[in-house]
Scaffold this active site. Structure first.
Site, mmCIF file in Angstrom:
data_model
loop_
_atom_site.group_PDB
_atom_site.id
_atom_site.type_symbol
_atom_site.label_atom_id
_atom_site.label_comp_id
_atom_site.label_asym_id
_atom_site.label_seq_id
_atom_site.Cartn_x
_atom_site.Cartn_y
_atom_site.Cartn_z
ATOM 1 N N ASP A 119 0.870 -0.934 -0.129
ATOM 2 C CA ASP A 119 0.355 0.148 0.250
ATOM 3 C C ASP A 119 1.057 1.216 -0.076
ATOM 4 O O ASP A 119 1.798 1.019 0.849
ATOM 5 C CB ASP A 119 -1.372 0.535 0.829
ATOM 6 C CG ASP A 119 -2.704 0.553 1.030
ATOM 7 O OD1 ASP A 119 -3.130 0.126 1.218
ATOM 8 O OD2 ASP A 119 -1.874 2.604 1.238
ATOM 9 N N ILE A 120 0.758 2.276 -0.673
ATOM 10 C CA ILE A 120 1.351 3.618 -0.955
ATOM 11 C C ILE A 120 1.575 4.538 0.252
ATOM 12 O O ILE A 120 2.148 5.297 0.586
ATOM 13 C CB ILE A 120 0.860 4.516 -1.807
ATOM 14 C CG1 ILE A 120 1.615 5.638 -2.695
ATOM 15 C CG2 ILE A 120 -0.512 4.840 -1.812
ATOM 16 C CD1 ILE A 120 1.627 5.647 -3.886
ATOM 17 N N ASN A 150 -13.167 -3.602 2.207
ATOM 18 C CA ASN A 150 -13.842 -2.386 2.289
ATOM 19 C C ASN A 150 -15.102 -2.196 0.977
ATOM 20 O O ASN A 150 -14.591 -2.661 -0.254
ATOM 21 C CB ASN A 150 -13.487 -0.925 2.492
ATOM 22 C CG ASN A 150 -12.335 -0.244 3.565
ATOM 23 O OD1 ASN A 150 -12.960 -0.278 4.963
ATOM 24 N ND2 ASN A 150 -11.334 -0.157 3.730
ATOM 25 N N GLU A 194 -12.468 3.542 -1.011
ATOM 26 C CA GLU A 194 -11.582 4.930 -1.732
ATOM 27 C C GLU A 194 -11.204 4.119 -3.487
ATOM 28 O O GLU A 194 -11.282 5.200 -4.253
ATOM 29 C CB GLU A 194 -10.294 5.314 -1.312
ATOM 30 C CG GLU A 194 -10.503 5.887 -0.171
ATOM 31 C CD GLU A 194 -8.771 6.685 0.412
ATOM 32 O OE1 GLU A 194 -8.405 5.832 -0.237
ATOM 33 O OE2 GLU A 194 -9.030 6.872 1.491
ATOM 34 N N VAL A 195 -11.395 2.954 -3.619
ATOM 35 C CA VAL A 195 -10.883 2.142 -5.465
ATOM 36 C C VAL A 195 -11.360 1.565 -5.203
ATOM 37 O O VAL A 195 -11.997 0.176 -4.863
ATOM 38 C CB VAL A 195 -9.147 2.036 -4.907
ATOM 39 C CG1 VAL A 195 -9.012 1.457 -6.602
ATOM 40 C CG2 VAL A 195 -8.454 2.497 -4.595
ATOM 41 N N HIS A 232 -10.080 -5.052 -3.337
ATOM 42 C CA HIS A 232 -8.650 -5.652 -2.934
ATOM 43 C C HIS A 232 -8.673 -5.806 -1.545
ATOM 44 O O HIS A 232 -10.057 -5.579 -0.951
ATOM 45 C CB HIS A 232 -7.946 -3.932 -2.175
ATOM 46 C CG HIS A 232 -8.913 -3.467 -2.633
ATOM 47 N ND1 HIS A 232 -9.299 -2.164 -3.633
ATOM 48 C CD2 HIS A 232 -8.299 -2.223 -1.065
ATOM 49 C CE1 HIS A 232 -10.039 -0.931 -2.811
ATOM 50 N NE2 HIS A 232 -9.557 -1.159 -1.277
ATOM 51 N N HIS A 235 -7.317 -5.856 2.218
ATOM 52 C CA HIS A 235 -5.861 -5.161 2.873
ATOM 53 C C HIS A 235 -5.158 -6.936 3.683
ATOM 54 O O HIS A 235 -6.208 -7.023 4.404
ATOM 55 C CB HIS A 235 -5.957 -4.004 3.591
ATOM 56 C CG HIS A 235 -6.655 -3.635 2.930
ATOM 57 N ND1 HIS A 235 -5.981 -1.720 2.470
ATOM 58 C CD2 HIS A 235 -8.309 -3.044 2.323
ATOM 59 C CE1 HIS A 235 -7.223 -0.880 2.405
ATOM 60 N NE2 HIS A 235 -7.976 -1.406 1.629
#
Ligand code: 5GP
Length: 119
Positions: free
Chosen positions: A33-34, A91, A99-100, A104, A106
């Site tokens: 993750d960025i 999420n 957000e995206v 995904h 995590h």
């Protein structure tokens, strides 16, 4: 929800923007993750156009669903997280602050994560 093929993870899958890759196979890509929320914070995404877990499990092939979840487990093993432990989280939608809009998972680890939510 319609899949937006211009979302950031779609661009990462198409290698239009770089990522710090930790694992890849035919079904999944995993990268750091960025903006990490724990010492280990990896995102695992399926190779395909899926917005959410509900979308993915309703429309993806059994092979892709199995391959994706195997990849999540593989990444946890590769990162030596089985002991002392880790957390996975996905999420979905506004209430969860997704957000995206590409499914995904995590993977958090590398510290005591506390009860349930990361923060
Ligand atoms: P969400 O809130 O949708 O569950 O999580 C999206 C995650 O993607 C966030 O943790 C955020 O830091 C991460 N993220 C957003 N853009 C990028 C990017 O361009 N590269 C990487 N590696 N992570 C990103």
């Amino acid at each position: 929800m319609t899949y937006d093929s211009e979302n950031i993870f779609a661009k990462i899958l198409r290698e239009e923007i770089p990522c710090d890759k930790v694992y890849e196979d035919d079904f999944a890509l995993a990268f750091n993750d960025i903006n990490p929320q724990a010492p280990v914070h990896v995102l695992v995404i399926p190779k395909g156009e899926y917005v959410s877990m509900a979308d993915f499990t309703a429309t993806a092939s059994a092979e892709l669903i199995a391959g994706f979840f195997r990849a999540v487990g593989q990444v946890a093993r590769d990162l030596n997280l089985e002991q002392p432990g880790y957390r996975i989280l996905a999420n979905a939608g506004d209430d969860a602050h997704q957000e995206v809009p590409h499914l995904h998972i995590h993977i958090f680890g590398g510290k005591k994560l506390g009860p349930m939510l990361v923060r």
